[in-house]
Motif scaffolding. Structure first.
Motif, PDB file in Angstrom:
ATOM      1  N   ARG A  26       0.816  -1.222   0.000  1.00  0.00           N
ATOM      2  CA  ARG A  26       0.000   0.000   0.000  1.00  0.00           C
ATOM      3  C   ARG A  26       0.845   1.266   0.000  1.00  0.00           C
ATOM      4  O   ARG A  26       0.336   2.349  -0.261  1.00  0.00           O
ATOM      5  CB  ARG A  26      -0.927   0.015   1.217  1.00  0.00           C
ATOM      6  N   GLU A  27       2.134   1.145   0.332  1.00  0.00           N
ATOM      7  CA  GLU A  27       2.994   2.319   0.355  1.00  0.00           C
ATOM      8  C   GLU A  27       4.334   2.001  -0.301  1.00  0.00           C
ATOM      9  O   GLU A  27       4.828   0.875  -0.217  1.00  0.00           O
ATOM     10  CB  GLU A  27       3.237   2.806   1.795  1.00  0.00           C
ATOM     11  N   HIS A  65       2.038  11.159  -1.990  1.00  0.00           N
ATOM     12  CA  HIS A  65       0.993  11.220  -3.016  1.00  0.00           C
ATOM     13  C   HIS A  65       0.129   9.968  -2.927  1.00  0.00           C
ATOM     14  O   HIS A  65       0.649   8.848  -3.006  1.00  0.00           O
ATOM     15  CB  HIS A  65       1.621  11.307  -4.408  1.00  0.00           C
ATOM     16  N   GLU A  66      -1.169  10.150  -2.781  1.00  0.00           N
ATOM     17  CA  GLU A  66      -2.096   9.023  -2.762  1.00  0.00           C
ATOM     18  C   GLU A  66      -2.637   8.823  -4.174  1.00  0.00           C
ATOM     19  O   GLU A  66      -3.207   9.740  -4.779  1.00  0.00           O
ATOM     20  CB  GLU A  66      -3.237   9.265  -1.786  1.00  0.00           C
ATOM     21  N   GLY A  71      -5.521   3.255  -3.784  1.00  0.00           N
ATOM     22  CA  GLY A  71      -5.252   3.151  -2.357  1.00  0.00           C
ATOM     23  C   GLY A  71      -3.778   3.016  -2.037  1.00  0.00           C
ATOM     24  O   GLY A  71      -3.406   2.485  -0.988  1.00  0.00           O
ATOM     25  N   HIS A 113       5.672   7.846  -0.898  1.00  0.00           N
ATOM     26  CA  HIS A 113       6.435   8.849  -0.150  1.00  0.00           C
ATOM     27  C   HIS A 113       7.683   9.234  -0.922  1.00  0.00           C
ATOM     28  O   HIS A 113       8.339   8.389  -1.538  1.00  0.00           O
ATOM     29  CB  HIS A 113       6.850   8.292   1.215  1.00  0.00           C
ATOM     30  N   ARG A 159      -5.030   7.783  -7.049  1.00  0.00           N
ATOM     31  CA  ARG A 159      -6.482   7.656  -7.184  1.00  0.00           C
ATOM     32  C   ARG A 159      -6.873   6.225  -7.557  1.00  0.00           C
ATOM     33  O   ARG A 159      -6.222   5.579  -8.369  1.00  0.00           O
ATOM     34  CB  ARG A 159      -6.994   8.606  -8.272  1.00  0.00           C
ATOM     35  N   LEU A 187      -0.061   4.843  -1.406  1.00  0.00           N
ATOM     36  CA  LEU A 187       0.563   6.098  -0.992  1.00  0.00           C
ATOM     37  C   LEU A 187       2.060   6.020  -1.297  1.00  0.00           C
ATOM     38  O   LEU A 187       2.742   5.081  -0.870  1.00  0.00           O
ATOM     39  CB  LEU A 187       0.343   6.330   0.503  1.00  0.00           C
TER      40      LEU A 187
END
Length: 413
Positions: A357-358, A373-374, A379, A383, A376, A381
């Motif tokens: 997820r990141e 930035h997330e 889900g 960094h 669209r 993210l």
């Protein structure tokens, strides 16, 4: 916009700064073309002024000398934006395990250019390594001899001697100073002596080290550099060998048709920064002792058919060899308005393929702060971290530890 072109005086180097605006210089066309062919700097001929070139340095720093037959060598020197003492900390941390290369171990603060600092550092480390004399060891040797020693090479004896008794072809282990460790040091010293910009006093000391290694065979250019194994017996050589290997990896001599020659040493700051970030993160997780494992340059595929390859700089694995974080180190020029967008797309692909997820992009600090930035509908993210390389090592490693803590807490999809 480039600066006005000017003709170089004999022996005057072309001075460039890493990722700085281009400058215009009057250069022989073969020199300009050689700089392009060797991918040393971006060089473009001026269509309106024959013999003039626009030169811009990228991420490669150091110095090269381009020699045209019958002409004087033209030296191109690229200065890093990172202070020399900080650059050597990054290099040392990347080369050896944490704790074995202390800040200040290599004296470079008095030098403001890379090649003089490197030559000084290598000479000092070689001197320390050889103070107790040259290391000796056993070397596999094959030769023709008038006495039998070691093992008789029967097949070679028959092939070369046709049944004659003497001389005999033998193989044995010889106790000698002509071993891998000393050969690497000798070759690094030889390469440094050929580099442009080595100060006279440093060159004199390098000649002294070469004399101490006179009985050692230098590695022929073009041959692979042999590997050496750190042991208790060669412990006093370790720092010198690490620096010497960096010299051998970064020096080059190229010949092109017509006798043109390029000698020099270049560090790729992209690779240096990537190595530092990934090694420092690995050390941070080992200190944490939470059972994580890490893989550098970890190969994966984006598609189910395994045809689209990807290789993140750093992947953190948790229990069961499950990916739990991904990092890419990006030392490069930023856009005027911030970080390059292409890096975001690359990290999105990593997160998607690894089911994370990141994702984390780590840059050398420039004109943009930390950002997140997330994506669209995904889900995910992403960094973007900024490391300030122009700070004390303790502060830089603290910043790395902060990133490591964030990686541990990365949630999965």
């Amino acid at each position: 916009m480039t600066s006005a072109a000017r003709t170089l005086h004999p022996g005057e180097p072309v001075e460039l700064v890493e990722h700085a605006p281009a400058v215009r210089r009057a250069l022989p066309d073969p020199v300009g073309r050689a700089l392009v062919a060797a991918d040393i700097v971006d060089a473009t001929p001026d269509p309106y002024a024959p013999g003039h070139w626009s030169l811009r340095a990228g991420s490669k720093v150091g110095a090269v000398a381009v020699t045209v037959p019958g002409g004087e060598p033209v030296t191109v020197r690229v200065t890093p934006k990172v202070p020399i003492v900080r650059l050597f900390f990054l290099l040392g941390y990347s080369l050896v395990r944490k704790g074995s290369w202390r800040d200040g171990e290599v004296e470079v603060a008095e030098h403001h250019d890379l090649v003089p600092a490197l030559a000084h550092a290598v000479e000092r480390q070689v001197d320390r390594a050889l103070r107790q004399g040259l290391l000796q060891g056993y070397k596999a040797t094959e030769e023709s001899s008038l006495v039998v020693r070691g093992r008789l090479r029967e097949a070679e004896q028959i092939r070369r001697r046709f049944g004659a008794t003497l001389p005999v072809e033998v193989a044995y282990d010889k106790f000698t100073t002509d071993i891998t460790e000393n050969r690497i040091l000798r070759t690094a010293v030889e390469r440094l002596l050929r580099l442009p910009g080595v100060p006279r006093d440093v060159r004199r000391r390098l000649l002294h080290q070469r004399a101490r290694l006179a009985e050692v065979t230098a590695i022929v250019r073009g041959q692979p550099i042999p590997d050496w194994l750190p042991t208790r017996l060669n412990a006093r050589y370790h720092h010198a060998l690490h620096l010497a290997r960096a010299v051998l990896d970064g020096t080059s001599a190229e010949h092109s048709p017509g006798g043109l020659r390029i000698d020099g040493f270049l560090f790729d700051m992209n690779k240096l920064f990537e190595d530092f970030v990934t090694v420092a993160l690995r050390e941070a997780f080992q200190t944490m002792g939470q059972g994580h494992t890490v893989r550098r340059q970890d190969p994966h595929h984006l598609d189910e058919a395994a045809t689209i390859r990807m290789k993140p700089d750093f992947v953190l694995y948790g229990p069961g060899s499950t990916p739990c974080a991904v990092v890419d180190a990006k030392y490069k020029a930023e856009k005027r308005g911030g970080y390059p967008d292409a890096d975001l797309y690359q990290m999105l692909a990593y997160c998607t393929a690894l089911d994370l997820r990141e994702g984390h992009l780590v840059y050398a600090k420039g004109n943009a702060p930390h950002a997140a930035h997330e994506v669209r509908h995904a889900g995910i993210l992403i960094h973007q971290h900024a490391l300030d390389l122009d700070q004390e090592p303790a502060g830089l490693l603290t910043d790395i530890e902060a990133i490591a803590l964030r990686l541990v807490n990365t949630p999965r999809v």
